[in-house]
Design an enzyme around this catalytic site. Structure first.
Site, PDB file in Angstrom:
ATOM      1  CD  GLU A 153      -2.503   1.460   1.718  1.00 53.19           C
ATOM      2  OE1 GLU A 153      -2.808   0.507   2.477  1.00 53.19           O
ATOM      3  OE2 GLU A 153      -3.074   2.552   1.732  1.00 53.19           O
ATOM      4  CG  PHE A 205      -2.989  13.672   8.843  1.00 55.10           C
ATOM      5  CD1 PHE A 205      -3.580  12.859   9.799  1.00 55.10           C
ATOM      6  CD2 PHE A 205      -3.410  13.557   7.532  1.00 55.10           C
ATOM      7  CE1 PHE A 205      -4.565  11.960   9.465  1.00 55.10           C
ATOM      8  CE2 PHE A 205      -4.397  12.646   7.182  1.00 55.10           C
ATOM      9  CZ  PHE A 205      -4.979  11.844   8.151  1.00 55.10           C
ATOM     10  CD  GLN A 206      -2.921   9.678   5.781  1.00 53.16           C
ATOM     11  OE1 GLN A 206      -2.619  10.167   4.690  1.00 53.16           O
ATOM     12  NE2 GLN A 206      -3.860   8.766   5.926  1.00 53.16           N
ATOM     13  CE  LYS A 227      -0.439  17.311  -1.101  1.00 60.11           C
ATOM     14  NZ  LYS A 227      -1.647  17.304  -0.264  1.00 60.11           N
ATOM     15  CG  MET A 253       2.615 -25.536   7.847  1.00 66.20           C
ATOM     16  SD  MET A 253       2.964 -27.194   7.219  1.00 66.20           S
ATOM     17  CE  MET A 253       3.500 -26.824   5.545  1.00 66.20           C
TER      18      MET A 253
END
Lengths: 191, 584
Positions: free
Chosen positions: B50, B112-113, B162, B481
């Site tokens: 993502e 959930f999630q 949703k 670096m």
């Protein structure tokens, strides 16, 4: 950034959109920078879509200037006013539960009377007093009651309003019609 | 006509002019993907992680000048996206990110999630919204794009539960946006502009210091006009690169921690410093008390909170860089009409001579080797081979600084780098977004082996979506670096920096269906670059470079620009650097 200013308390009035999440945006702005908010109160204004927050924060001029700018930057913030150096009235309320034995009941009531505090709950052994005023007055009241045995103190955050006939309105809008006052020249420091 | 909230989201995107979104589906946003199934006119690019969707949207936005859009699901997808949001926030990149959310009646139930998406993104977005009523979808999306693209641009996040996406609603589309609480100021104060013009006209040692705001506001033409009008030397920040052609005689290249000697010296000794769309970042100023100590500072910025944040500014001008520069050009022309004040002309001549001397004596330089590829040489050749006409994206680290130092930038909006946040892994996904926004153009992702490893899975996206990004890995088998800092500041106590030669980048590229090439000698470089460019597929060119090479000049963090280290330091210099190490 160098500055010689000593940190001090600032009272900042913030007009915000009355939406969920705004309080956490404002609070988050301070917490993310490690600044403590000493007091905060929120309430609806005349326009129910706008809330007004009164914040008390401690900081030097640089910290407060940044905080004010960052507040402005929040999308839901309509207006920010630092009232500290302007003429304004500040009030907070305190509820105090104090031991009230027969020997000091009269003394408590006298003290309450001097501070224009009210007794809002009575039991044979305690009073609950309600008092409003600025910070100094409430501190003084608490100090006088402390020897009697204070059981519990609940304080509201501070609320503040600028003195004078002008209402602080939203940017870009004409001021609300002032209430009819016979003589506007009388701008009182009534309290 | 009523339609599902998911369909409304897509209709709104279309009305907003969006033709491309980067995303990754999941439970909470499935209604949107279902609506996308037969929705015309909206390309969806499926990323593999993502954060890549967010970075790709950034690359799209920075190079196209439009708002980038990404769409991911709830919970872990939203938390993965956070890095890209903060990156866009710090670099002022306009993106709108949509995340799914569990149905409204489950919010706060540990579903959930589920994650508190708006709570998490509150501090890493310019603004965010949780949609709790489907009738708000249109107005919120409208406002989201407005907020992202106006004022100081930035990321806006819209959280979509949703059930809002499933239920049917009327499409509400406001004709115009009116926000009483958000009205950015675009026109600078005329009095302040006049003061700035007077300062510039009478300056003996003027310097313009320009940043990413010039790119965001498309002010390059106005900037060039100003610089040429008064013959003002000009230095660019990392985010500002491309705002002004580097080949121009007035260009002082980049300033800051790894900036050029002449840019940092010019800023340090300037008497009038005009900052345009830059924010006095600590990587630019170093020690603030020692930054441009003798200069009267003018600061042009659209964000009032940037002004006097790090450095006290004498002449603040809040406004859009383009409009303010346009007005400033007029004002300076007016001031110059009467000819220079006594002494100014001589002062300016001495200043130009001084700068020319610094430029001659202390250019960017490195030691050539016939045996091992020097990373700086790779940058020079990329610059030569592309003629400065490629879109350049970088990861974060030494290679990023070398790219900034040695690539000869010509045009604005052709350079994407993670400046503020320093997000390793930014390169490849961003380059994908750049390529998607600029089909048929050459996009080169200059990356490090450490940085590239963080998002190399996106080679799959490049392959499947037909995005022929060219990646050049400056492979020094380690976090270069960090190695450099441990070498110079931490007394060569090397710790946790080695990345032994795995994976084999050529074979990894091939595993993803891309073309892999490798270079380990200087003589092989140019043919390999040419082959890379002429290959129509995505390419990974693994360049094995000298692992001990360091980025110079270097101003130790928290040091003054006069503490600059120009070459591999002696023990004495190293100890001094360690002592001046007050920053991070």
């Amino acid at each position: 950034m160098q500055n010689g200013n000593e940190p001090r308390k600032h009272t900042i009035a913030v007009l915000v959109e009355n939406k969920f999440g705004v309080l956490s945006r404002v609070a988050g702005l301070f917490s993310a920078r490690g600044y403590n908010i000493e007091s905060l109160s929120v309430g609806e204004t005349l326009d129910p879509s706008v809330s007004r927050m009164t914040l008390v924060v401690r900081g030097d001029e640089f910290v407060i200037e940044q905080a004010t700018k960052q507040l402005h930057k929040l999308i839901d913030v309509i207006k920010v006013t630092d009232l500290t150096d302007e003429s304004h009235v500040e009030r907070e309320m305190v509820l105090i539960r104090v031991n009230a034995e027969p020997s000091n009941r009269a003394e408590i009531l006298r003290t309450a009377d001097i501070f224009r505090a009210r007794v809002v709950d009575v039991t044979p052994v305690s009073f609950v007093l309600e008092a409003t005023g600025d910070e100094g007055k409430l501190e003084a009241l608490i100090e006088l009651l402390r020897p009697m045995g204070i059981q519990e103190i609940v304080r509201t955050g501070k609320v503040a309003i600028a003195r004078g006939p002008k209402t602080r309105v939203r940017r870009g809008e004409p001021p609300r019609k002032p209430r009819t006052v016979d003589d506007l020249k009388v701008v009182g420091f009534a309290d | 006509m009523k339609m599902p909230g998911a369909r409304i989201v897509l209709e709104c995107l279309k009305r907003q002019g969006v033709d491309l979104i980067f995303g990754l589906p999941g439970g909470a946003v499935l209604p949107i993907y279902d609506a996308l199934y037969d929705f015309e006119g909206l390309r969806h690019i499926l990323v593999r992680q993502e954060a890549a969707a967010g970075h790709a949207a950034e690359g799209y936005a920075r190079t196209s000048g439009r708002v980038g859009v990404c769409l991911v699901t709830s919970g872990p997808a939203a938390t993965n996206l956070v890095t890209a949001l903060q990156d866009a926030l710090m670099d002022s990149i306009p993106i709108v990110a949509f995340t799914g959310q569990v149905p409204t009646h489950l919010i706060g139930n540990d579903a959930f999630q589920e994650a508190d998406n708006v709570g998490i993104t509150r501090s890493c977005t310019k603004h965010n919204f949780l949609v709790k009523d489907g009738n708000d979808l249109g107005p919120i999306i409208r406002e989201a794009f407005h907020i992202a693209s106006t004022g100081r641009p930035g990321p806006v996040h819209v959280d979509l539960p949703k059930d809002i996406l499933v239920k049917e609603w009327d499409l509400v589309w406001p004709d115009k946006i009116q926000m009483r609480s958000y009205n950015p100021n675009y026109d600078g104060h005329p009095g302040q502009i006049k003061r700035a013009a007077k300062l510039l006209a009478s300056a003996r040692k003027p310097v313009l210091y320009v940043g990413g705001g010039v790119i965001s506001s498309d002010a390059s033409a106005e900037l060039r006009e100003l610089a040429e009008l008064g013959q003002f030397p000009l230095t660019q920040t990392l985010m500002g690169l491309g705002a002004f052609p580097m080949a121009h005689p007035l260009s002082l290249d980049m300033l800051g921690m790894h900036g050029s000697y002449y840019a940092n010296m010019a800023v340090h000794h300037s008497d009038v410093l005009v900052a345009v769309g830059a924010r006095f970042d600590d990587r630019v100023t170093g020690k603030v008390d020692a930054f441009a100590p003798n200069a009267e500072i003018v600061h042009i910025d659209i964000d009032p909170s940037s002004i006097s944040k790090n450095i006290k500014v004498g002449v603040p001008i809040v406004g859009d860089c383009r409009r303010v520069l346009g007005k400033l050009v007029e004002a300076v022309r007016e001031e110059l009409r009467g000819g220079p004040a006594p002494g100014v002309h001589e002062g300016r001549q001495q200043w130009a001579a001084q700068i020319a001397e610094w430029k001659r004596d202390f250019p960017f330089r490195y030691e050539w080797s016939d045996d091992v590829v020097k990373p700086q040489y790779v940058m020079q050749e990329i610059s030569n081979v592309t003629g400065g006409e490629a879109f350049i994206v970088t990861g974060v680290g030494q290679h990023q600084m070398w790219a900034a130092q040695y690539y000869r930038f010509k045009h604005p909006r052709m350079w994407c780098t993670s400046g503020g946040l320093g997000t390793m892994g930014y390169g490849l996904p961003t380059a994908m977004g750049v390529q998607a926004a600029n089909p048929g153009k050459l996009v080169v992702n200059i990356d490090g082996d450490g940085s590239f490893a963080m998002n190399s899975q996106e080679l799959a996206t490049c392959f499947t979506e037909g995005l022929p990004v060219k990646t050049v890995i400056i492979n020094n088998s380690g976090h270069g670096m960090v190695r450099q800092w441990q070498r110079i500041i931490y007394k060569e106590r090397f710790c946790a920096i080695d990345l032994p030669g795995i994976p084999d980048w050529v074979r990894l590229a091939e595993a993803y269906g891309c073309v892999g090439l490798r270079v380990s000698k200087p003589s092989e470089l140019v043919p390999a670059l040419e082959k890379m460019i002429s290959t129509p597929a995505p390419v990974v060119l693994d360049v094995c470079v000298d692992k001990d090479e360091c980025v110079f000049p270097m101003v130790p963090a928290g040091g003054a620009s006069t503490d600059m280290i120009l070459a591999p330091p002696s023990r004495v210099v190293r100890d001094r650097a360690a002592r001046s190490q007050t920053g991070f």
